[in-house]
Design an enzyme around this catalytic site. Sequence first.
Site, PDB file in Angstrom:
ATOM      1  N   SER A  13       0.609  -1.204  -0.044  1.00  0.00           N
ATOM      2  CA  SER A  13      -0.126  -0.004  -0.154  1.00  0.00           C
ATOM      3  C   SER A  13       0.934   1.369   0.087  1.00  0.00           C
ATOM      4  O   SER A  13       1.989   1.127   0.332  1.00  0.00           O
ATOM      5  CB  SER A  13      -0.860  -0.187   1.312  1.00  0.00           C
ATOM      6  OG  SER A  13      -1.651   1.012   1.573  1.00  0.00           O
ATOM      7  N   TYR A  49      -2.044  -1.382  10.486  1.00  0.00           N
ATOM      8  CA  TYR A  49      -1.872  -1.285   8.997  1.00  0.00           C
ATOM      9  C   TYR A  49      -0.658  -0.823   8.430  1.00  0.00           C
ATOM     10  O   TYR A  49       0.114  -1.438   7.735  1.00  0.00           O
ATOM     11  CB  TYR A  49      -3.009  -0.592   8.262  1.00  0.00           C
ATOM     12  CG  TYR A  49      -3.268  -0.807   6.845  1.00  0.00           C
ATOM     13  CD1 TYR A  49      -4.183  -1.805   6.332  1.00  0.00           C
ATOM     14  CD2 TYR A  49      -2.894   0.113   5.932  1.00  0.00           C
ATOM     15  CE1 TYR A  49      -4.364  -2.113   5.157  1.00  0.00           C
ATOM     16  CE2 TYR A  49      -3.065  -0.029   4.631  1.00  0.00           C
ATOM     17  CZ  TYR A  49      -4.052  -1.050   4.094  1.00  0.00           C
ATOM     18  OH  TYR A  49      -4.072  -1.352   2.878  1.00  0.00           O
TER      19      TYR A  49
HETATM   20  P1  NAD Z   1     -11.304  -6.450   0.296  1.00  0.00           P
HETATM   21  O1  NAD Z   1     -11.891  -6.404   1.661  1.00  0.00           O
HETATM   22  O2  NAD Z   1     -12.408  -6.017  -0.665  1.00  0.00           O
HETATM   23  O3  NAD Z   1     -10.925  -7.833   0.180  1.00  0.00           O
HETATM   24  C1  NAD Z   1     -10.243  -8.520   1.036  1.00  0.00           C
HETATM   25  C2  NAD Z   1     -10.020 -10.055   0.615  1.00  0.00           C
HETATM   26  O4  NAD Z   1      -9.330 -10.597   1.522  1.00  0.00           O
HETATM   27  C3  NAD Z   1     -11.359 -10.729   0.588  1.00  0.00           C
HETATM   28  O5  NAD Z   1     -11.378 -11.694  -0.477  1.00  0.00           O
HETATM   29  C4  NAD Z   1     -11.402 -11.590   2.026  1.00  0.00           C
HETATM   30  O6  NAD Z   1     -12.248 -12.698   2.169  1.00  0.00           O
HETATM   31  C5  NAD Z   1     -10.019 -11.913   2.050  1.00  0.00           C
HETATM   32  N1  NAD Z   1      -9.563 -12.000   3.413  1.00  0.00           N
HETATM   33  C6  NAD Z   1      -9.646 -11.482   4.595  1.00  0.00           C
HETATM   34  N2  NAD Z   1      -9.251 -11.876   5.606  1.00  0.00           N
HETATM   35  C7  NAD Z   1      -8.791 -13.029   5.356  1.00  0.00           C
HETATM   36  C8  NAD Z   1      -8.083 -13.980   5.952  1.00  0.00           C
HETATM   37  N3  NAD Z   1      -7.990 -13.954   7.188  1.00  0.00           N
HETATM   38  N4  NAD Z   1      -8.025 -15.175   5.205  1.00  0.00           N
HETATM   39  C9  NAD Z   1      -8.156 -15.271   3.753  1.00  0.00           C
HETATM   40  N5  NAD Z   1      -8.654 -14.261   3.092  1.00  0.00           N
HETATM   41  C10 NAD Z   1      -9.072 -13.054   3.899  1.00  0.00           C
HETATM   42  O7  NAD Z   1     -10.237  -5.317   0.601  1.00  0.00           O
HETATM   43  P2  NAD Z   1      -9.139  -4.924  -0.697  1.00  0.00           P
HETATM   44  O8  NAD Z   1      -9.500  -3.466  -0.663  1.00  0.00           O
HETATM   45  O9  NAD Z   1      -9.419  -5.551  -2.082  1.00  0.00           O
HETATM   46  O10 NAD Z   1      -7.684  -5.018  -0.250  1.00  0.00           O
HETATM   47  C11 NAD Z   1      -6.963  -6.309  -0.856  1.00  0.00           C
HETATM   48  C12 NAD Z   1      -5.564  -5.756  -0.527  1.00  0.00           C
HETATM   49  O11 NAD Z   1      -5.194  -4.464  -1.011  1.00  0.00           O
HETATM   50  C13 NAD Z   1      -5.210  -5.531   1.002  1.00  0.00           C
HETATM   51  O12 NAD Z   1      -3.746  -6.215   1.187  1.00  0.00           O
HETATM   52  C14 NAD Z   1      -5.060  -4.099   1.275  1.00  0.00           C
HETATM   53  O13 NAD Z   1      -4.500  -3.726   2.389  1.00  0.00           O
HETATM   54  C15 NAD Z   1      -4.605  -3.677  -0.017  1.00  0.00           C
HETATM   55  N6  NAD Z   1      -4.836  -2.411  -0.300  1.00  0.00           N
HETATM   56  C16 NAD Z   1      -6.235  -1.880  -0.499  1.00  0.00           C
HETATM   57  C17 NAD Z   1      -6.416  -0.459  -0.847  1.00  0.00           C
HETATM   58  C18 NAD Z   1      -7.604   0.049  -1.072  1.00  0.00           C
HETATM   59  O14 NAD Z   1      -7.819   1.399  -1.368  1.00  0.00           O
HETATM   60  N7  NAD Z   1      -8.732  -0.785  -1.194  1.00  0.00           N
HETATM   61  C19 NAD Z   1      -5.194   0.301  -0.907  1.00  0.00           C
HETATM   62  C20 NAD Z   1      -3.791  -0.147  -0.923  1.00  0.00           C
HETATM   63  C21 NAD Z   1      -3.938  -1.437  -0.528  1.00  0.00           C
END
Ligand code: NAD
Length: 256
Positions: free
Chosen positions: A139, A152
Amino acid sequence: MSLEGKTALVTGSTSGIGLGIAQSLAKAGADLILNGFGDASKVIADLQQFGGKIGHHPADVSDPAQIADMISYAEREFGGIDILVNNAGIQHVSSVEEFPVERWDAIIAINLSSVFHSTRLALPGMRKRGWGRIVNIASTHGLVGSVGKAAYVAAKHGVIGLTKVVALETATSNITCNAICPGWVLTPLVQKQIDQRISKGIDPYQAQHDLLAEKQPSLEFVTPPQLGELVVFLCSEAGSQIRGAAWNVDGGWLAQ
Ligand code: NAD
């Protein structure tokens, strides 16, 4: 470019960014192992249109034993993992003094330790087959901080450190390890943060605009397909000397 014959495991790929990455990899011809909570049957049916083999393993990645079981499943059913995308992640927003200890532990386990466990368990197979790609979804918070996100930010900085070490330990092989650092992407994880603003009486459009305006100069969200295509590029021959990078895709967030 074709990833035909390669197997990719994308953790947390039943929604959000992971799902976008899974779609790009399947479109490029890879066989796919999905992971994440919720009913995966619709996602599996959708990805089957690209012709590759699609599986799902429900491991909770906060548990090293379940990660080990998922890697064994990949070896047994798919012949191993060629492309590992560590994407699963959660968020909790609270000041350090009020941060629930249980949320701290969960974020460190899911966002950081899981990356260590899946990497250490997938690497031997990659070394044996002489090729591999590890992409860690970190991130912008792996490179800078923000108030309220102690766990985080700590976890994502850790992911970038781990990425660099794995990149160095694999530097003379055909295995690369890199991190991608997205800015705001409109997924359930971010929608929760917008909802927190709406619950304080802010209009939904304004809440979304304010969230972007605080950090992301483009005032537009990054999309999961944009991140998916970058993963496919990192898997290509052109990406083979990109090692240990923390590549921001952030609408200008880190240019400030
Ligand atoms: P999201 O909540 O849409 O998806 C998260 C996914 O992880 C889901 O499929 C969920 O089922 C799975 N998950 C959660 N806990 C779990 C566990 N204990 N075991 C197995 N699976 C698990 O989130 P997202 O926004 O798509 O985030 C995905 C990644 O991207 C994360 O690592 C997040 O930190 C990173 N990220 C997101 C953003 C953003 O703006 N959305 C920005 C930077 C980084």
